[in-house]
Structure formats: C-alpha cells, structure tokens
Design an enzyme around this catalytic site. Structure first.
Site, mmCIF file in Angstrom:
data_model
loop_
_atom_site.group_PDB
_atom_site.id
_atom_site.type_symbol
_atom_site.label_atom_id
_atom_site.label_comp_id
_atom_site.label_asym_id
_atom_site.label_seq_id
_atom_site.Cartn_x
_atom_site.Cartn_y
_atom_site.Cartn_z
ATOM 1 N N THR A 15 6.959 -15.795 -1.369
ATOM 2 C CA THR A 15 8.310 -16.020 -0.278
ATOM 3 C C THR A 15 7.840 -17.143 0.616
ATOM 4 O OG1 THR A 15 9.133 -14.094 -0.626
ATOM 5 C CG2 THR A 15 9.913 -14.859 1.238
ATOM 6 N N ASP A 59 3.975 -15.343 -7.645
ATOM 7 C CA ASP A 59 4.229 -14.677 -7.278
ATOM 8 C C ASP A 59 3.337 -13.194 -7.041
ATOM 9 O OD1 ASP A 59 7.370 -12.462 -6.574
ATOM 10 O OD2 ASP A 59 5.440 -11.502 -6.501
ATOM 11 N N SER A 61 3.456 -10.248 -7.328
ATOM 12 C CA SER A 61 2.914 -9.289 -8.341
ATOM 13 C C SER A 61 2.433 -9.757 -10.050
ATOM 14 C CB SER A 61 4.276 -8.660 -9.064
ATOM 15 O OG SER A 61 5.552 -8.787 -8.138
ATOM 16 N N ASP A 92 4.073 -8.953 -1.681
ATOM 17 C CA ASP A 92 3.811 -7.158 -2.334
ATOM 18 C C ASP A 92 2.829 -6.934 -2.603
ATOM 19 O OD1 ASP A 92 6.238 -7.357 -1.943
ATOM 20 O OD2 ASP A 92 6.124 -8.125 -3.917
ATOM 21 N N THR A 167 -1.816 -1.711 4.009
ATOM 22 C CA THR A 167 -0.921 -1.720 3.254
ATOM 23 C C THR A 167 0.497 -2.096 3.962
ATOM 24 O OG1 THR A 167 -1.967 0.801 3.263
ATOM 25 C CG2 THR A 167 0.382 1.007 2.037
ATOM 26 N N GLN A 279 -2.351 10.258 -0.431
ATOM 27 C CA GLN A 279 -1.527 9.385 -1.090
ATOM 28 C C GLN A 279 -1.213 9.025 0.610
ATOM 29 O OE1 GLN A 279 0.840 12.691 -3.091
ATOM 30 N NE2 GLN A 279 -0.265 12.064 -4.521
HETATM 31 N N1 ASP Z 1 7.632 -10.951 -3.993
HETATM 32 C C1 ASP Z 1 6.736 -12.026 -3.021
HETATM 33 C C2 ASP Z 1 5.319 -11.700 -3.506
HETATM 34 O O1 ASP Z 1 4.823 -10.401 -2.902
HETATM 35 C C3 ASP Z 1 7.025 -11.140 -1.825
HETATM 36 C C4 ASP Z 1 6.805 -11.910 -0.734
HETATM 37 O O2 ASP Z 1 6.026 -12.625 -0.700
HETATM 38 O O3 ASP Z 1 6.784 -11.406 0.268
HETATM 39 O O4 ASP Z 1 5.101 -12.703 -4.058
#
Ligand code: ASP
Length: 342
Positions: A15, A59, A61, A92, A167, A279
């Site tokens: 982001t 991203d 992810s 993320d 985390t 956890q």
């Molecule tokens: N989905 C984005 C990522 O992790 C969220 C962020 O950048 O904060 O790439």
C-alpha cells in the site's frame, strides 16, 4: 551532530507505494521519482538516499522465499556501499519477510528497516510519510561515526521493533503491529528515543554471512477444539513435509488424547520436526507446565518458547536446509539465534 549516511531504499510493493491518480481517483503504484516528489521532506534529511525497485512491485500476500532471496541479494550486493537499508513492503506479511531476512543475515552490522503503511502515500491522511521518513532516519542514525542499529527492524506508527518479534495485529489501526514479548527498540516522539539496553550490539569483527537456502516444505497447524483426526492424519502424511509449526493453546498445551499424541509421534518418528508455538500473541510455551503438554515433550516436540509463529516459520525454513540431526535441530531451534526468543 553530523549524521550523513548513505541509505538504500528498496521498494517491493504494498500500500505504501500507491498514489492516487487525481484524474481517475484510482490507486496505482508509483515509481521512485514520484515518491521523492511526493515527499519533499526527504530532501530535508541529511542522508543521501538511493532507490531500487522490484520491476513488478507486489502485494505482500504474494511474497515467498524467492522474493526474500531477491531482497537479500540486493542488500548483499550493496552492503559495503550503504550505511543502512530501508525496505518498503506491504504490511500483511511484513513480519514473515522481515523475520526471514533476520535469519538469512548472520553477523549483520548494519540496519535493515522494514516499513510500509496502512494508507497509500498519496492519501491526505497517510501514515506513509512518517513511517518512511523515520525509518530512513533510524537506518542512518550514527553515534561517534558508527551506526547505532545493526539488526533487522520493523518500524510502524512511531515504534521500531525487532522484526522477528512482531506480528500484524490490526488491519484498520495505524498501529498495525505488536511485539508483546520484546520491548520496542526505539520510539519516535519529540526525539528519537533509542532503547539502548535492548538493541543488538554490533560485532564488527565478524564477517557477514548471507544464508540463501530456505526450505518451504513446512506447514502451520493451528489447533482448535474439535480438530479432526482424519484431517490431521491426511495433512501430516503429505509427501515432502519436513516440519510443522504447531500452534497450541496458552503455554503450549494441546489435546492429550491418545489418537492425537500417536499421530504426532508417528510423524516425529518419520523425521518430521514439530515446533510448539502458542496461539497467544504474548507469553511463552512452557512444556511440562500442564499435563496437556507433558506428552508433547515426551515424544520430542520442540519448544518454540516465546517465538512468534512468523518467526518460527522463518527459522524452520532457514534451519531445514542445514540437514541437522533431529537432536541438533532441536537444540539449535530452542536457542536464540537473532534475538527471536528468550
Ligand atoms: N495488502 C497490502 C500488502 O500487504 C497491505 C499493505 O500494504 O499494508 O501488500
């Protein structure tokens, strides 16, 4: 105090790197020239900043060990040229990547600071500017001509953490990360307040070693009441599986019924390494504290102590290629290598 450092800014995506197109209103990734233009404050810093970007920013992810290697090689190639490194990364999976980098860099004597933001840099209320500017300041911080920080950090919303202790805990708040088992390394207020007692001390005589092999034949298994025998059996019988990060309850407790213990025992006897992590986002695994963890200890489950799941995943990926005996693996896993556990 003259504080003229050379910083390499590495943009991987996330982001932070989005900017609003004023004509269409849509978010799109920026290029670095635009970044420098959208944060004129960067010119006020004493530091010399150079930038490098992933050809196709992602991203986070979509992060994986191949990208970790790419980041590691960018840093390795320019290690002698720069005083510090700032990695712009999606929030993320930032804790996973930064934990992995902390293991890949042995004898690190310069700061590698990961940062990102919850709102794009082009947004009016963005947290990106402060995160980026302070990360650069921290990466360039010197005392008596020597850099103050010499470890992999994660800076977000006024706090610098040891990266492998973090985390992501919030998808909404600017304060998106926590490090409940280790205090912040620095806090940004009116002054940059460094927690001298908690930062890693540089050992400049030791040569940097970059570990480039990571093994991702692992899985994270999170327990929940009612977890199904047949499903676990299928999962742990997966071909190629070498390690399991077992997320247990509280201080490392798990169901102590025979079927469960027997399944784990069989896996361990087949050479699968199992690490017990909690956890909970704070606190530690203490095997043997309750009867519900005694049997885990008896069958040879490794204690992750107070490590985060993110860091346990990274440590496992890092240690597996070393092809250690299960006894040595256990001893090393239960030892702090980069300040990731007590
Ligand atoms: N989905 C984005 C990522 O992790 C969220 C962020 O950048 O904060 O790439």
């Amino acid at each position: 105090m003259i504080n003229n450092s050379k910083i390499l800014l590495v943009y991987t995506g996330g982001t932070i790197g989005m900017i609003k197109d004023f004509e269409t209103g849509a978010l799109r990734p920026f290029n670095f020239d635009e970044l420098l233009q959208s944060i004129p404050e960067l010119k006020l810093l004493d530091h010399e900043i150079e930038t490098v970007s992933f050809e196709n920013p992602i991203d986070s992810s979509n992060m994986n060990p191949e990208y970790y290697l790419k980041i590691a090689e960018i840093i390795e190639e320019s290690y002698e040229t720069y005083d510090g490194f700032v990695i712009l990364h999606g929030s993320d999976t930032m804790s996973y990547s930064s934990s992995a980098l902390s293991f890949m860099f042995e004898n690190l004597n310069k700061p590698i600071i990961f940062t990102g933001s919850q709102l794009p840099i082009g947004d009016l209320r963005t947290d990106a500017k402060e995160n980026l500017i302070t990360s650069i300041q921290l990466a360039g911080l010197k005392k008596n001509g020597k850099n103050v920080l010499s470890e992999v950090g994660l800076y977000f919303e006024y706090k610098l953490y040891r990266a492998n202790r973090t985390t992501k805990i919030n998808a909404e708040h600017f304060q998106a990360f926590s490090s409940l088992n280790y205090p912040a390394l620095a806090e940004s207020g009116v002054h940059l307040d460094i927690n001298e007692a908690m930062i890693k001390k540089a050992n400049r005589r030791k040569k940097l070693i970059v570990h480039k092999e990571l093994d991702n034949n692992i899985m994270v298994l999170k327990l929940f009441p009612g977890i199904n025998e047949n499903i676990i059996n299928q999962l742990i019988s997966a071909k190629g599986l070498k390690g399991i990060v077992l997320e247990t309850y509280g201080s490392g407790n798990a169901c102590n019924e025979d079927w469960f213990i027997n399944l784990l025992d069989k896996a361990i006897k087949n050479g699968i390494l199992i690490v017990n992590v909690t956890q909970c986002i704070g606190g530690s695994v203490v095997m043997g504290h309750y009867a519900t963890s005694t049997r885990l200890e008896e069958i040879g489950v490794i204690s992750g102590k107070d490590i985060t799941t993110e860091s346990a995943v990274a440590k496992m990926m890092y240690l597996l290629p070393k092809e250690l005996s299960s006894k040595v693996f256990k001893t090393i896993f239960e030892t702090s290598l980069r300040g990731e556990m007590l």
